[in-house]
Design an enzyme around this catalytic site. Sequence first.
Site, PDB file in Angstrom:
ATOM      1  N   SER A 218       0.900  -1.069   0.014  1.00  0.00           N
ATOM      2  CA  SER A 218       0.146  -0.167  -0.164  1.00  0.00           C
ATOM      3  C   SER A 218       0.873   1.469  -0.096  1.00  0.00           C
ATOM      4  CB  SER A 218      -1.075  -0.188   1.162  1.00  0.00           C
ATOM      5  OG  SER A 218      -2.025   0.833   1.062  1.00  0.00           O
ATOM      6  N   ASP A 353      -9.970  -3.078  -6.150  1.00  0.00           N
ATOM      7  CA  ASP A 353      -9.349  -2.691  -5.027  1.00  0.00           C
ATOM      8  C   ASP A 353     -10.038  -1.270  -4.270  1.00  0.00           C
ATOM      9  OD1 ASP A 353      -7.666  -1.766  -2.641  1.00  0.00           O
ATOM     10  OD2 ASP A 353      -6.063  -2.938  -3.702  1.00  0.00           O
ATOM     11  N   HIS A 382      -8.440  -5.093  -0.254  1.00  0.00           N
ATOM     12  CA  HIS A 382      -7.173  -4.244  -0.136  1.00  0.00           C
ATOM     13  C   HIS A 382      -6.285  -5.250   0.796  1.00  0.00           C
ATOM     14  CE1 HIS A 382      -4.327  -1.147  -0.469  1.00  0.00           C
ATOM     15  NE2 HIS A 382      -4.141  -1.102   0.759  1.00  0.00           N
TER      16      HIS A 382
END
Length: 434
Positions: A218, A353, A382
Amino acid sequence: MALAVTAGTSLTFPLVVASVQYAPRTLPNALIRSLHLSSSSSASPMSTTTPQQPHSSFEILGGARDKFLPALSHVLSRPYHPFPFLGWNRHIETISASFYRSIPDIRLRRQCLRTQDGGAVALDWVSGDDRRLPPDAPLLILLPGLTGGSGDSYVRHMLNKARSKGWRVVVFNSRGCGDSPVTTPQFYSASFLGDIREVVAHVTGRYPNANVYAVGWSLGANILVRYLGQEGYNCPLSGAVSLCNPFNLVVADEDFHKGFNNVYDKALAKSLRTIFNKHALLFEDIGGEYNIPMAANAKSVREFDDGLTRVSFGFKSVDEYYSSSSSSDTVKHVQTPLLCIQKQSVSSQAANDPIAPARGIPREDIQENPNCLLIVTPKGGHLGWIAGDEAPFGAPWTDPLVMDFIQYLETEEVKYPKTSSNPDGKVALHHLEV
């Protein structure tokens, strides 16, 4: 137990952090086995006489496709089957992975690293590895996502997987994250690469005979890819993996405020507020454009960034901060072998996502870069990837793929090591294979 390190803690000695293992089980084992069988029943048998081709359930592209794909065929030749129910919906998968994935029990030794500007980050090493591993064992740096740290389940599973293969692993906890100390009125951000440069320099200096790799998730992936692009040929890493990278932070911010995605926005804002409020006294007398009340009471990540982050790093607006901090603009400059794994193709935004939308992926730049490979899985939450042999409570589906990639790179690095005439090592590899 979790060990809190405050701003006043001495940074000159290592701290030992012991984790608590918990592995929630809400489904009977027999049912889990039957669901695994039903989800994999449509998989075609793998041929033992012909090269295994990637399954059509994946989107695969990149300038390094032909170079790296054969090393990943063991995983990619089988169809991607999300675990029934939990993996079929992006929101269910995201929440399930966050709350119900097991957390491996690993003892960590903490090293607090003082940065040049007076700040501090926390490096968590596996306790006992200096006795167990040789000094030239391959080394993996892990960069968690926004507000994440060494206690997160996805980080622990990757750490555990690499450690089982004989790798030395260290988790890079950014300022304030994972109980990392905050000693100056500045947290970390998507734009700031000073800390990762210092961490990489410290790690490579501590183990000069080891090849060093990195995996980021991320926001950690966004920071890692920006670092790779800005370092270019001078990057000391031998390879890297980017997982669920938002890439284009402007696009990610747009999608963050749509529908159910607001739930994640509020949850991350709460985590940022918690970190900030632990160290609020550092910001008490700060002036300038800071809006401390806005940051302390932020209901969204954007509000927190507007009140604090963008001011700390010299941006006039949040949009300027997001635009300038996106790793999508630096992929074209990456000279280090890079594997990017994302969720869901652009053809179905409904299953996208929720935090790293597919439309933000810089496909053209990845396609044209001979060092990059992109793999996009169907479905997607995610940081979930509830699929594979260890689903639903074990390691994410990505972990074996990541290990196959970096172990292949390590094998090639051992074949073509760094020398005085070839200080990078990887340059010889690239010229050999292109």
